[in-house]
Design a protein around this motif. Sequence first.
Motif: not given
Length: 337
Positions: A327-336, A165-169, A249-253
């Motif tokens: 896997a390469e992105e620390e917090y993921g990337t927003w795409i519209s 469980h990561l601290p995500v924005p 998986f960490d980011l998804l969770y």
Amino acid sequence: MIKQHLNRFFYLCYLVLLFFGLVFFHHYFFFLALFLSIFLPFCSLLLTNYIRQNLSCQFQFPPHPVSRESTMDITIRLSGLSIPVPYVEVLFSICPPFAEEPDTYVMEASLSGTKETILSISYPVEHSGYLKLFFQGIRIHGYFNLITLYQKQEKTYPVLILPKHLPVPAIQPSFGGSGTETYADSTKKGNDASEPNDIREYQPGDRLQKIHWKMSVKQDTLLVKEYSGTTGKEMILFLELSPMPDHVFDLLYSYGRYLVDQSWHFYVKWHSLLQGSIMTHYVESEQDLLETLSFLYYEPCHEKTSSREPLDELDHPGGSMVLYLQAEEEYGTWISI
């Protein structure tokens, strides 16, 4: 095992000496010693077989799923006997997620016969997924260490290992052209087509997530929630299953837990190598999130990092927001889109 083979060798030598002593000296002492030397191991064989038939072994795991990069405590309970047992061996192996070969364990114990015997092992877990424990059986050694019987089991225990469980924005993306409509606004009652507007009976093929459990209990039949189909904006978490998808998986969770805590719904999508298409799971509770993870854990990972081409295959309303997790992105990337 070497010690047992030596005991058997010396036992046979002892029987041969007693036999020759009886032949040459004709003394009752040699006859009595030979009789006891055969009778007692035979009794030990019967007793060992009784132990094999009545000894029970249970594996217990933590009541709550553990996260990766932690330690899982496994408890083994041996019971079911009222007689002491000098030496038993519990044989099992543990295959963690992404491992090609399992780790083999042999736990040794002596049973008192008055209470159950408890063995424990702390197993370090590195990856999220399904850890599998294979219970082969119990090896029971006789009282004179001459006889060994095997209680075959062949049981498999799958254990769910959660991601970290990561601290995500915090998430508060805007939708649409003006950028003034937030996701919290779009999920208000009346604006969200993922809210049910009808109830109907369950049909084969309906997802378990759509079952209206409260109404089903009242009506004593399975009922599912029917959706309007005129969707507004959607939030999508799109996953890229890299060769080692722990961080994905960490980011998804982590994002999933955050959105569920905010009472927001969302969709989880990924390109499935098993199905050859985009898979979609609708999530509105933590149970839905765990069910989605269960599906993902059985998905084969991509051999190499892919491009964002599968995003073009998404079936979505215009103005939806996609959080692209890789896997390469620390917090993921927003795409519209």
